[in-house]
Design an enzyme around this catalytic site. Structure first.
Site, short mmCIF file in Angstrom:
data_model
loop_
_atom_site.label_atom_id
_atom_site.label_comp_id
_atom_site.label_asym_id
_atom_site.label_seq_id
_atom_site.Cartn_x
_atom_site.Cartn_y
_atom_site.Cartn_z
NE ARG A 6 5.01 -33.05 -17.67
CZ ARG A 6 5.71 -32.16 -18.34
NH1 ARG A 6 6.92 -31.78 -17.94
NH2 ARG A 6 5.22 -31.61 -19.44
CG ASN A 49 11.60 -30.70 -17.57
OD1 ASN A 49 11.51 -31.91 -17.73
ND2 ASN A 49 10.90 -29.84 -18.27
CG ASP A 65 14.23 -30.67 -22.89
OD1 ASP A 65 14.42 -29.94 -23.88
OD2 ASP A 65 13.14 -31.21 -22.67
CG HIS A 86 12.82 -29.99 -28.83
ND1 HIS A 86 13.58 -28.85 -28.88
CD2 HIS A 86 12.68 -30.30 -27.52
CE1 HIS A 86 13.87 -28.49 -27.65
NE2 HIS A 86 13.35 -29.34 -26.80
CG ASP A 103 9.48 -32.37 -26.30
OD1 ASP A 103 9.61 -32.64 -25.09
OD2 ASP A 103 9.58 -31.21 -26.75
CG HIS A 131 1.34 -29.66 -19.80
ND1 HIS A 131 2.08 -29.30 -18.69
CD2 HIS A 131 2.15 -29.45 -20.87
CE1 HIS A 131 3.28 -28.88 -19.08
NE2 HIS A 131 3.36 -28.97 -20.39
ZN LIG Z 1 13.26 -28.93 -24.95
#
Ligand SMILES: [Zn+2]
Length: 416
Positions: free
Chosen positions: A53, A83, A141, A221, A294, A298
């Site tokens: 993050r 990401n 991803d 995943h 993974d 959050h």
């Molecule tokens: Zn993914």
């Protein structure tokens, strides 16, 4: 198993000692001796799929807190997905991540760079520049590479750097609007489903493009029985494909979302009992090479809301070992298979060091207590986020210490 101590000097494994020898050396002051009495010493665990993050969403996790969670969970290294905000599609972001990890990291961090600029799926990022900056693999991803043409180019281009393309396999047309697996639970709850085919169609496409280009594919995943079968067949055909799954896919089914628990909402979604069985068998027969978490932190802002609107993903670094060792206790995997999936296979796939305990090798180690029983309490997590469906679950087996380059990692003064 033989009982030994390890002598670690200048970050390297100097000797394997019998317990008696270690006792006499302890006073010499020349080296750090880790007394691993009664514990398993494993090669340092490597989680090849986490979301840290940072940069951009530091309220969910930072490189510092994410690597604290990693070390607490038994991992000496993590590979972080691109990401972030901004997306890791440039040398400057890759370098920033590595710099932050060096300043305040509790585990080694391997950046995965974006396949396409902004992960928008339009134009390839600069693979050469990113590789030189330290990227270990490429992935968009969080999103698939929807264009077959772009995926073909990515596989061809990455071949020059001998790097894998990590596929987030999802046909966006089929998954659109879905938030759980399409099946009995989606029918019962009225939540829109994502069929297994949304994953499998892309796994198949990426396997064929890998055969066609001679590139290297790693499927992230894996969640369905069909994907496991496609990967098994591709390996038998000699195609250079590897795969990972996450603990939730071998532990939970879509029944976990029947109560609208957003902590069980993830992408790909939790599937059926048959899928769970196939994932377990895929790990056992080596079709699935790696267990990756993974880890997707959050905050309550994204999770404490209506199911359809809640963000996908769960934190995983601090529950992974306990859930993986559950497979050992259930006889699905033997200990060495489990540790391979958590250390040497991720190292091999990413082309990074580690995954072995060797004389003269760098002392990256994880000490495991296979007997420790505990109840998962998300409030004790070192991760900044708490989004896990495993809170309250009784587990057996945990990491009690990670040793990074010869030094026990200490978090808040506590050896971990
Ligand atoms: Zn993914």
């Amino acid at each position: 198993m033989e009982k030994v101590d390890l002598l670690i000097e200048e970050g390297k494994i100097k000797a394997f000692l019998s317990i008696e020898d270690a006792g006499s050396l302890k006073d010499s002051g020349s080296a750090e001796i880790v007394d691993a009495g009664g514990l398993w010493v494993a090669p340092g665990l490597i989680d090849m799929h986490v979301h840290l993050r940072e940069p951009g969403e530091e309220y969910k996790e930072t490189i510092r807190t994410g690597t604290m969670a990693a070390a607490a969970g038994g991992f000496v290294a993590v590979a972080c997905m691109p990401n972030t905000h901004p997306v890791n599609d440039s040398r400057s972001v890759t370098e920033y991540i590595l710099q932050r990890a060096a300043e305040g990291g509790f585990a080694r961090v391997y950046p995965v760079a974006a396949v396409s600029v902004g992960s928008r799926g339009e134009q390839l990022s600069e693979f050469g520049d990113l590789s030189r900056a330290g990227a270990v693999a490429f992935s968009d991803d969080g999103r698939p590479v929807s264009s077959s043409r772009l995926m073909r180019s990515a596989l061809e281009y990455a071949r020059a750097y001998d790097k894998p393309i990590i596929s987030h396999a999802e046909d966006l047309g089929l998954s659109e609007g879905g938030c759980i697996h399409e099946g009995e639970v989606s029918a019962m709850t009225g939540l829109k489903g994502i069929p297994s085919e949304a994953e499998e169609i892309m796994v198949y496409r990426d396997i064929e493009l890998t055969r066609f280009t001679g590139g290297k594919l790693h499927v992230a995943h894996v969640s369905t029985a069909g994907s496991v079968q496609l990967i098994r067949q591709a390996k038998a055909r000699g195609i250079r494909v590897t795969a990972e799954t996450a603990p939730h896919y071998f532990t939970l089914t879509h029944e976990a979302v029947a109560e609208f628990d957003t902590n069980a909402k993830m992408n790909p979604p939790l599937r059926t009992a048959e899928d769970v069985e196939a994932i377990r068998f895929g790990l056992k027969d080596g079709t699935i090479d790696a267990i990756a978490t993974d880890h997707a932190p959050h905050s309550v802002i994204e999770k404490d809301i209506e199911f359809e609107l809640a963000a996908n993903g769960i934190v995983g670094l601090e529950t992974c070992v306990g859930l993986a060792l559950q497979l050992v206790r259930e006889g699905v995997l033997n200990l060495f298979q489990a540790l391979r999936a958590l250390s040497s296979n991720p190292a091999r796939i990413l082309g990074v060091a580690g995954g072995a305990i060797e004389l003269g090798g760098v002392a990256n180690l994880t000490l495991l207590d296979s007997n420790a029983r505990y109840t998962v309490d998300p409030e004790t997590f070192f991760s900044l986020s708490r989004n896990t469906p495993f809170g309250g679950r009784d587990l057996q087996g945990r990491a009690v210490m990670t040793i990074l380059e010869g030094k026990p990692v200490r978090i808040k003064g506590v050896a971990r």
